[in-house]
Every structure is written in C-alpha cells, then in structure tokens.
Design an enzyme around this catalytic site. Structure first.
Site, PDB file in Angstrom:
ATOM      1  N   HIS A  42      32.374 -37.562  23.071  1.00 48.51           N
ATOM      2  CA  HIS A  42      32.582 -36.253  23.705  1.00 48.51           C
ATOM      3  C   HIS A  42      34.040 -36.090  24.137  1.00 48.51           C
ATOM      4  CE1 HIS A  42      28.024 -36.055  24.557  1.00 48.51           C
ATOM      5  NE2 HIS A  42      28.334 -35.418  23.447  1.00 48.51           N
ATOM      6  N   CYS A  98      24.542 -47.789  20.402  1.00 44.05           N
ATOM      7  CA  CYS A  98      24.944 -48.793  21.391  1.00 44.05           C
ATOM      8  C   CYS A  98      23.791 -49.788  21.602  1.00 44.05           C
ATOM      9  CB  CYS A  98      25.260 -48.080  22.706  1.00 44.05           C
ATOM     10  SG  CYS A  98      25.453 -49.217  24.080  1.00 44.05           S
ATOM     11  N   HIS A 137      20.468 -34.073  26.331  1.00 49.34           N
ATOM     12  CA  HIS A 137      21.547 -35.014  25.998  1.00 49.34           C
ATOM     13  C   HIS A 137      21.114 -35.841  24.786  1.00 49.34           C
ATOM     14  CE1 HIS A 137      24.159 -38.550  26.313  1.00 49.34           C
ATOM     15  NE2 HIS A 137      24.974 -37.807  27.048  1.00 49.34           N
ATOM     16  N   GLU A 139      21.395 -38.932  23.904  1.00 50.42           N
ATOM     17  CA  GLU A 139      20.698 -40.196  24.170  1.00 50.42           C
ATOM     18  C   GLU A 139      19.255 -39.935  24.601  1.00 50.42           C
ATOM     19  OE1 GLU A 139      20.409 -43.751  27.390  1.00 50.42           O
ATOM     20  OE2 GLU A 139      22.431 -42.964  27.090  1.00 50.42           O
TER      21      GLU A 139
END
Length: 301
Positions: A42, A98, A137, A139
C-alpha cells in the site's frame, strides 16, 4: 547550531513485504510477464517503481479472465477460490503470502473444517469463528475465505456486543491489528459469555508490527518535528501516524518530499524525525531525508 535529521531505524517494510518484493524482482529479472493481484504494497511510489520494471497490477475480475500466465500473490494472502481459479486457468502462482498470515489461515481453516466434521453438533458446539480485523481488507478477505464466508468480522470494539454469547466463540486477529484493541475484546467476551459454552482466543498479531507502536511513540517524542511517510491506502500507516501525532503534535503525514510544507522548517527546530509504515520503502524515507537536509542547509546559511 546544526539541525539533526534522523530516519527511524525501526520504520520501513516488514519481512512479509520485503519477501514479496524480492520475489517480484527475481521473477521480473527473467524478462517474463508477471502480474500481481492487487497492489503489492500500500505505497504508490513503490508500486510505480515495480510497474516500471514490468510488474502489472490487476484486480480479481481481471485475474479470473487470465490464462497460462504467472501471477504473484502479495503478503496479505488470498482466499481458497483464488487458488481454484488459478488451477482452472493454468495460472502459475508465485505465492508471497506472509508466513505469519499463512499460519493464521491454516489455523482458521482447521477450526472451520473441524467444526464441519461433527455430524450432529450439540447445540452448545455451534462455534462462532470471529476475526478482529478491518472489513474488506485483503488479509481479512483471505481469512474469511477459509471459513466459506461464515466468519464474523469485528472491526470496532462496539461490534463485539452483537455476538451471540450463548454460542461458543473462537477469536482470531488480523496480524496487523492493535494488541490493546484485541485484549479489550477478549476481556469483554470473557465477562459476557455463557458458562454453558466455550471461549478460546488466539493472539495472532504479528510482533514485528505490534512492537512498532511503542518504538514509534518514543521516536516521535524525541524530535521537534516529525514527517510520517506513508501511502494513503495503508491502514497500518493511519494507525502509526495517529500514535506519532498523540506524542508530538508537530507530526505531518506525507506521501513524498513534494508534499512537505516548507514553512514548518524554521530556525528554532533542532531535530527532525522521519518515520513510516510497514509499507513505506526505506529508499523513499532516504530521499525525503536528503531533500530536508538540503532545505535545512539553505535555512542555516
């Protein structure tokens, strides 16, 4: 007297983002076309830098139309249907999710799948999977996707009151949420849940991100003037900027050097701090530091 300009050593990309960018650069160096599902980070400046190297940013709709190409999945992670589309369309996935997010996805999926295996669940074992995170979002969408869309997302503390406290609860957290906010939700559930059911919570907050909060407070307080560098899309950036601002009202949010209001650089300032979000590249903070040092030199002469 010299004005000191310091970059916060703790600011800059978290290891998940470092890994995603490294993978992108490795693939791009082969000269093959590489797509990225969503902004790799971002931060508009870093996205532009990689775009000039050949990275093509696409959305989910565009992704579903592609066939026989390579697509990078960024650190935030993706729901299972993304992998399903890739399999059907012969898309080669370069997975840069991640590892902290990947572990969390697996835990939520196991919780959800385990719940499905009970053929005749007792009424009190109708478990609610709850995620403390930001609605929409990337994630969080990936996490909710592990539960076939059944997980309940709590973004703000007040939403915890809407849970059914007569049903068991399993609480997880988006990896970049605040520890304090998570603890507050845990305490509220513990106080209100029925003794007939079970409550388990898993603190899945990334410590590399959580530790930035106390560190950045100290950094902001130790300077006369602070420039917080972040992309406007970064939710982590908004949170950290607000913490800096609480500690030092002379904190300014900027995306790049050309947004600096030069009138704030006055002769009575002795130290200037530059810090940023987990999505702020080090090179950008260094550029801003050089720009400020030049302006400070002009001021001192």
């Amino acid at each position: 007297m010299m004005i000191k300009v310091e970059i916060d050593s703790g600011s800059g990309f978290c290891f998940g983002v470092v890994n995603a960018i490294k993978k992108a650069e490795e693939e791009l160096s082969t000269g093959e076309t590489l797509y990225c599902l969503g902004d790799i980070v971002h931060n508009g400046r870093e996205v532009n830098r990689l775009n000039t190297k050949g990275l093509i940013t696409i959305n989910h709709e565009e992704f579903s139309q592609l066939k026989n190409v390579k697509v990078l999945l960024r650190a935030h992670g993706e729901p299972p249907e993304t992998y399903e589309i890739a399999r059907k369309n012969n898309i080669e996935i370069i997975d840069a999710t991640c590892p902290v997010v990947l572990r969390l996805q697996k835990r939520i999926k196991q919780e959800h799948d385990g719940k499905q295996e009970v053929t005749t669940p007792a009424p009190n074992e109708d478990i609610q999977i709850v995620i403390y995170g930001k609605n929409g979002h990337a994630e969080v969408l990936g996490l909710v996707g592990q539960t076939a869309g059944e997980a309940i997302v709590i973004e703000h503390f007040d939403e915890v009151k809407e849970l059914n406290f007569n049903k068991s609860i399993r609480l997880y957290s988006q990896t970049t949420k605040s520890l304090d906010g998570f603890k507050r939700i845990v305490e509220y559930i513990q106080e209100h849940i029925s003794p007939e059911v079970t409550f388990e919570y898993y603190d899945t907050i990334c410590r590399q991100v959580a530790n930035r909060m106390p560190n950045i407070r100290t950094f902001a307080a130790s300077h006369d003037l602070v420039f917080f560098v972040s992309g406007k899309k970064s939710s982590n950036g908004k949170v950290l900027f607000n913490e800096c601002k609480k500690m030092n009202e002379n904190t300014y949010f900027i995306e790049s050097a050309d947004e600096i209001d030069l009138s704030v650089l006055t002769k009575d300032i002795r130290s200037i701090g530059i810090c940023g979000a987990t999505s702020t590249p080090k090179w950008l903070m260094e550029d801003i530091s050089m720009f400020i040092k030049e302006k400070v030199k002009e001021l001192e002469n």
